[in-house]
Write a protein that holds these residues in place. Structure first.
Motif, PDB file in Angstrom:
ATOM      1  N   LEU A  52       0.887  -1.164  -0.118  1.00 50.13           N
ATOM      2  CA  LEU A  52      -0.119  -0.034   0.017  1.00 50.13           C
ATOM      3  C   LEU A  52       0.909   1.254   0.036  1.00 50.13           C
ATOM      4  O   LEU A  52       1.842   1.390   0.714  1.00 50.13           O
ATOM      5  CB  LEU A  52      -0.759   0.125   1.423  1.00 50.13           C
ATOM      6  CG  LEU A  52      -1.980  -0.949   1.343  1.00 50.13           C
ATOM      7  CD1 LEU A  52      -2.858  -0.749   2.572  1.00 50.13           C
ATOM      8  CD2 LEU A  52      -2.858  -1.026   0.188  1.00 50.13           C
ATOM      9  N   GLY A  94      -5.085  -0.788  -7.407  1.00 50.69           N
ATOM     10  CA  GLY A  94      -5.697   0.311  -7.296  1.00 50.69           C
ATOM     11  C   GLY A  94      -5.083   1.506  -7.755  1.00 50.69           C
ATOM     12  O   GLY A  94      -4.023   1.877  -7.282  1.00 50.69           O
ATOM     13  N   GLU A 137      -8.469   5.675  -3.942  1.00 47.67           N
ATOM     14  CA  GLU A 137      -7.820   7.262  -3.506  1.00 47.67           C
ATOM     15  C   GLU A 137      -6.488   6.896  -3.353  1.00 47.67           C
ATOM     16  O   GLU A 137      -5.579   7.780  -3.787  1.00 47.67           O
ATOM     17  CB  GLU A 137      -8.412   7.361  -1.955  1.00 47.67           C
ATOM     18  CG  GLU A 137      -9.945   7.840  -2.218  1.00 47.67           C
ATOM     19  CD  GLU A 137     -10.417   8.269  -0.747  1.00 47.67           C
ATOM     20  OE1 GLU A 137      -9.704   8.119   0.266  1.00 47.67           O
ATOM     21  OE2 GLU A 137     -11.541   8.661  -0.801  1.00 47.67           O
ATOM     22  N   ARG A 138      -5.846   5.813  -3.100  1.00 50.65           N
ATOM     23  CA  ARG A 138      -4.388   5.725  -2.858  1.00 50.65           C
ATOM     24  C   ARG A 138      -3.820   4.414  -3.745  1.00 50.65           C
ATOM     25  O   ARG A 138      -4.685   3.636  -3.900  1.00 50.65           O
ATOM     26  CB  ARG A 138      -3.845   5.557  -1.444  1.00 50.65           C
ATOM     27  CG  ARG A 138      -4.568   6.553  -0.708  1.00 50.65           C
ATOM     28  CD  ARG A 138      -3.942   6.574   0.800  1.00 50.65           C
ATOM     29  NE  ARG A 138      -2.493   7.321   0.742  1.00 50.65           N
ATOM     30  CZ  ARG A 138      -1.901   7.639   1.829  1.00 50.65           C
ATOM     31  NH1 ARG A 138      -2.175   7.171   3.052  1.00 50.65           N
ATOM     32  NH2 ARG A 138      -0.674   8.382   1.760  1.00 50.65           N
ATOM     33  N   ILE A 140      -2.772   1.008  -4.698  1.00 55.55           N
ATOM     34  CA  ILE A 140      -2.739  -0.302  -4.099  1.00 55.55           C
ATOM     35  C   ILE A 140      -2.147  -1.400  -5.119  1.00 55.55           C
ATOM     36  O   ILE A 140      -2.255  -1.131  -6.274  1.00 55.55           O
ATOM     37  CB  ILE A 140      -4.067  -0.859  -3.708  1.00 55.55           C
ATOM     38  CG1 ILE A 140      -4.952   0.110  -2.911  1.00 55.55           C
ATOM     39  CG2 ILE A 140      -4.257  -2.232  -3.347  1.00 55.55           C
ATOM     40  CD1 ILE A 140      -6.483  -0.127  -2.945  1.00 55.55           C
TER      41      ILE A 140
END
Lengths: 321, 321
Positions: A52, A94, A137-138, A140
């Motif tokens: 992450l 992500g 949003e961030r 991944i």
């Protein structure tokens, strides 16, 4: 649970480990690097590894290709510790929308991450099998790895009297991270060590051929992972800190605490000697150093030039978090 | 790329799809539900499916167990569409720290999610093989599924003249989502449809036994997934909207656009008739309805009582996003 579970520290997570153990068919394999599925005379080794943004990487420290490469290498390292030959990887990404990414489109950034994943996979003979992509949003990067092994090496096979050996040199990953956290750019060798870890696939398979009884990759730090091996095998692990091979410029206490090193810690029968390590190095290009032994008992005992010291603490990703 | 890739809409993602295709050994299987790895006379089918808070679920709509169950069911649905028998799942969880979760510890919440995953896996004879757990800002549930098949059914085998059939009734998932988005609680049957989708594993395997030539699960919406099947098979798909089986209270236009239904769309040889569908239903408990056919050409043609209409648009997760 015939499971690979990488759990952080803390009481909540310890409790969770027990809950996970109840979910599966058997608790025996809980906590090993890979789960194993029997297929005829071989085993399919599988593992999953979630990276992450803000925990395992930052986009101002690494290129998107490096983020992909490092995330895949971390997952492939679990196959190395199982002595498995990689088949392929599946990747869930992500990726944030257009608001982020220095003017690049999300397709560019996802493609760069995937190019890094593919490079890491290709370097060990694996291919990218599939993936999923979701706007988030961030960043991944979750990588599932598949491999074959006929003789898996678990964490639980070490016996009293075995020698304890480690591949490579430790401490570089954490030293690079320390520089980056201070806003400094590490030197090229140190940065490469952090950005491009090499999963020790060939080394792991050769260690299995040489009779390795237990193996684990160093993701939480040498002392912490030695404790996992000791607990799984029901032995005491004794480490002589002055024998730990250190990355250039890193002191041995920091080297023994450094996580995400992706080197292998192996218990080898006592007949395995220094000259065998030299042969290993010539064959694989990877140094192999004896740093201690297994004994009757439990836990980890670390000595520094003969004096007992507290085992260097494990690794919690970013120091400042 | 022998790959499963689920990509959202938009030009960036179309471009990415092409980039991914170049990464792999072959572009042939790109976009199928599962990647396939040959093992002796069988195939290992693998797929990965990323579910994110705010995109695929919200914690005020579903319990943590439901979040796990739904995420695992979505991934297992890809095995169903491949006619594969599930082996097991690996799960990466991202779970926020103590600041969130209505007073529960992160261990509780992760354990509840895993209990839901395990329930979905058990319901189709699979086990939880392994996992990873990382602290994150928002909930992440990424599920990798493994299964066996001796006769995989891809998306590319439909031929002109085949009948087009669908399992179950469509539109419930989207109708439930619409209620939830408006702040209303859907009725029990509708809520169950959304919260507890059943992967059509047994139905998929039986359809393969009955000669299914192509199959896909309905994740993007009937019309959108029919277009995927048409493109992969090189046929035109014709759908008669008035024949589409609708969830109670849902109109057929909405039913044909509803995503994340996790029903199966199958091309079956023209010899497969209504009485065969009745036999199928008795054996599996799942309705099977003929909604159209495959013809020479390309694309999707949708008619409503004989008149051509524009194919109902696909599914982009939360309507208000």
């Amino acid at each position: 649970m015939s499971a690979n579970l990488r759990l952080g520290g803390g009481g909540e997570f310890d409790r969770l480990r027990r809950i996970f153990a109840r979910l599966g068919r058997t608790g025996r394999d809980l906590g090993d690097d890979c789960a194993l599925v029997r297929v005829g005379r071989a085993w399919l080794a599988v593992s999953i590894d979630l990276s992450l943004e803000g925990v395992h990487f930052r986009t101002d420290w690494l290129s998107f290709a490096d983020i992909g490469r490092r995330s895949a290498a971390a997952a492939l390292s679990d196959l190395a510790a199982e002595a498995a030959a990689p088949i392929g990887v599946l990747v869930s990404l992500g990726v944030p929308g257009k608001g982020r990414g220095r003017g690049k489109g999300e397709g560019d950034r996802a493609a760069e991450i995937m190019a890094g994943v593919a490079a890491a996979a290709r370097s060990v003979g694996a291919s990218v099998l599939g993936g999923d992509l979701v706007r988030s949003e961030r960043y991944i990067v979750d990588v599932c790895v598949l491999g074959w092994t006929t003789h898996p090496v678990r964490r639980d096979g070490a016996r009293p009297g075995d020698g304890l050996w480690v591949t490579g040199a430790l401490g570089g990953a954490q030293a690079a991270l320390r520089s980056l956290t201070r806003g400094q750019r590490p030197g090229p060798a140190l940065f490469r060590r952090f950005a491009h870890p090499e999963p020790r696939i060939a080394a792991g398979r050769r260690l299995a051929d040489l009779g390795a009884r237990a193996m684990i990759d160093i993701s939480d730090g040498l002392a912490a992972d030695a404790a996992h091996l000791a607990a799984a095998s029901g032995v005491r692990v004794e480490i002589a800190l002055e024998q730990v091979p250190c990355f250039r410029g890193v002191d041995r206490h920091r080297a023994a605490a450094s996580g995400e090193e992706f080197e292998l810690l192996a218990a080898l029968p006592s007949r395995f000697r220094e000259r065998d390590a030299q042969t290993f190095r010539r064959a694989t290009g990877v140094p192999l150093t004896r740093i201690g032994r297994c004994a009757r008992g439990s836990g980890v005992r670390v000595t520094d030039s003969g004096r007992s010291i507290a085992p260097p603490a494990g690794y919690n990703h970013f120091p400042a978090r």
